[in-house]
Design a protein around this motif. Structure first.
Motif, PDB file in Angstrom:
ATOM      1  N   PRO A  37       0.812  -1.220   0.000  1.00  0.00           N
ATOM      2  CA  PRO A  37       0.000   0.000   0.000  1.00  0.00           C
ATOM      3  C   PRO A  37       0.846   1.271   0.000  1.00  0.00           C
ATOM      4  O   PRO A  37       0.442   2.295  -0.557  1.00  0.00           O
ATOM      5  N   PHE A  45      -4.510   0.437   2.509  1.00  0.00           N
ATOM      6  CA  PHE A  45      -5.530   0.529   1.466  1.00  0.00           C
ATOM      7  C   PHE A  45      -6.825   1.135   2.005  1.00  0.00           C
ATOM      8  O   PHE A  45      -7.560   1.797   1.267  1.00  0.00           O
ATOM      9  N   ASP A  46      -7.107   0.942   3.291  1.00  0.00           N
ATOM     10  CA  ASP A  46      -8.306   1.536   3.888  1.00  0.00           C
ATOM     11  C   ASP A  46      -8.223   3.053   3.893  1.00  0.00           C
ATOM     12  O   ASP A  46      -9.245   3.737   3.794  1.00  0.00           O
ATOM     13  N   ILE A  65      -6.360   4.768   1.622  1.00  0.00           N
ATOM     14  CA  ILE A  65      -6.264   5.226   0.237  1.00  0.00           C
ATOM     15  C   ILE A  65      -7.628   5.294  -0.437  1.00  0.00           C
ATOM     16  O   ILE A  65      -7.920   6.229  -1.195  1.00  0.00           O
ATOM     17  N   LEU A  66      -8.486   4.326  -0.162  1.00  0.00           N
ATOM     18  CA  LEU A  66      -9.772   4.223  -0.869  1.00  0.00           C
ATOM     19  C   LEU A  66     -10.627   5.487  -0.789  1.00  0.00           C
ATOM     20  O   LEU A  66     -11.192   5.913  -1.808  1.00  0.00           O
ATOM     21  N   PRO A  67     -10.795   6.125   0.386  1.00  0.00           N
ATOM     22  CA  PRO A  67     -11.639   7.328   0.422  1.00  0.00           C
ATOM     23  C   PRO A  67     -11.120   8.476  -0.433  1.00  0.00           C
ATOM     24  O   PRO A  67     -11.888   9.370  -0.814  1.00  0.00           O
ATOM     25  N   CYS A  68      -9.826   8.483  -0.735  1.00  0.00           N
ATOM     26  CA  CYS A  68      -9.241   9.557  -1.549  1.00  0.00           C
ATOM     27  C   CYS A  68      -9.499   9.375  -3.033  1.00  0.00           C
ATOM     28  O   CYS A  68      -9.441  10.352  -3.797  1.00  0.00           O
ATOM     29  N   LEU A  69      -9.754   8.145  -3.454  1.00  0.00           N
ATOM     30  CA  LEU A  69      -9.812   7.858  -4.887  1.00  0.00           C
ATOM     31  C   LEU A  69     -10.883   8.649  -5.638  1.00  0.00           C
ATOM     32  O   LEU A  69     -10.612   9.142  -6.745  1.00  0.00           O
TER      33      LEU A  69
END
Length: 346
Positions: free
Chosen positions: A73, A204-205, A207-211
């Motif tokens: 990650p 990854f938890d 990173i996901l909200p930023c995508l």
């Protein structure tokens, strides 16, 4: 097509032809893949191919495999953050027609960081979603403030005035941020570490909200390529060719602010990537923003990965945050750009 070695065909002409650009695209993609492999295999503890492949398949039976699982990650975040900052820097240079434009130099990252610190210190902000929205708001307000200050006086928003306004805003924002942190010992340690800028501890938890923000920003920026090509000719020429100058600048700026805000929220303010990368890409593919923008995203990812790896190596057994490494790389490039372009020409 005439061979590169033929009379009358220079290396620069080949490099900026469609064939040359495709070749460079393949080279950059290969370098990005190699950088990702280096990132998961080299650090304070080196690991082998067997452990890397096992970790990719989800196994963490050994210490080395667990290390790779932690670095994966981190590598993904470095690619995303580097791509966002490189792309945002290219867009800002296109909007302002300023070779010194960069999310850090124009004060956008500093504004995002100050907004996050205010949210933490004064409003008890804790969730990543709140960090994202606050950082984007701070980045947007800072960009508007810099452009407004740079537009004052004769000649409007000239590249030199924008650079000076951005530098002053960045220093002022950093000073105010420090003044907010100093009396708050309960948050000072974590905030100061975040302010340096880094990708350590990524998950990854997180990173996901930023995508979603990054994807929207990416779309806005890539769709602005044609408009940036027109803006490079000057506002009058762009308007004469059918461009809606204010709308074109606004749409591109929204994309850059989204990229900078989301990246700052999760990584902290990382400087100089957006300055260095577009200049590298112009050397490779010329001045066409339809090529500069995607190349800036790819090259930015490579640069931030390699900076992160270098930070792990030079400070063994500890680590040096990537924001420090990019400053060491970016400062000489900044000086070189200033020396290449006389101040009166900016």
């Amino acid at each position: 097509m005439t061979a590169i070695g033929s009379p009358g065909v220079t290396v620069a002409a080949f490099r900026r032809s469609r064939r040359g650009r495709v070749v460079w695209l393949l080279v950059v993609l290969l370098l990005l893949g190699c950088a990702c492999v280096v990132s998961v295999s080299i650090g304070t503890r080196d690991v082998g191919w067997a452990d890397i492949l096992a970790a990719v398949r989800g196994k963490t039976d050994t210490m080395a495999q667990a290390v790779v699982a932690v670095r994966m990650p981190r590598t993904v975040l470095a690619v995303i953050a580097g791509a966002a900052l490189g792309l945002a820097g290219a867009v800002m240079q296109g909007i302002t027609r300023n070779p010194l434009a960069d999310p850090g130099i124009l004060g956008v990252n500093a504004g995002a960081a100050m907004a996050v610190v205010i949210g933490i210190a004064w409003f008890g902000m804790e969730t990543l979603d709140a960090f994202l929205w606050t950082a984007i708001l701070g980045a947007g307000l800072s960009a508007c403030f810099v452009y407004a200050i740079g537009s004052l006086g004769r000649g409007g928003a000239t590249p030199l005035k924008l650079a000076l306004a951005g530098a002053a805003t960045s220093v002022a924002s950093a000073s105010l941020t420090l003044a907010i942190i100093l009396p708050r010992n309960d948050i000072a340690g974590g905030v100061r570490s975040w302010q340096i800028g880094g990708v350590g501890g990524a998950s990854f938890d997180a990173i996901l909200p930023c995508l979603p923000f990054l994807v929207v920003g990416l779309i806005f920026c890539l769709l602005s390529a044609r408009s940036l090509n027109l803006l490079a000719l000057g506002d009058d020429a762009a308007a004469g060719l059918g461009a809606r100058v204010a709308w074109a600048r606004g749409a591109a700026a929204i994309g850059a602010v989204l990229l900078c805000g989301a990246t700052t929220a999760i990584c902290g303010p990382i400087g100089f990537v957006g300055l260095v990368v577009p200049h590298i890409c112009r050397l490779l593919v010329g001045v066409d923003y339809r090529w500069i923008l995607p190349f800036s995203a790819l090259t930015g990812g490579i640069l931030l990965i390699l900076a992160d790896v270098l930070g792990r190596i030079v400070a063994r057994p500890s680590e040096m945050d990537v924001g420090i490494v990019t400053a060491f790389v970016g400062a000489p490039v900044f000086i070189w750009i200033v020396r290449q372009r006389r101040v009166r020409d900016l």
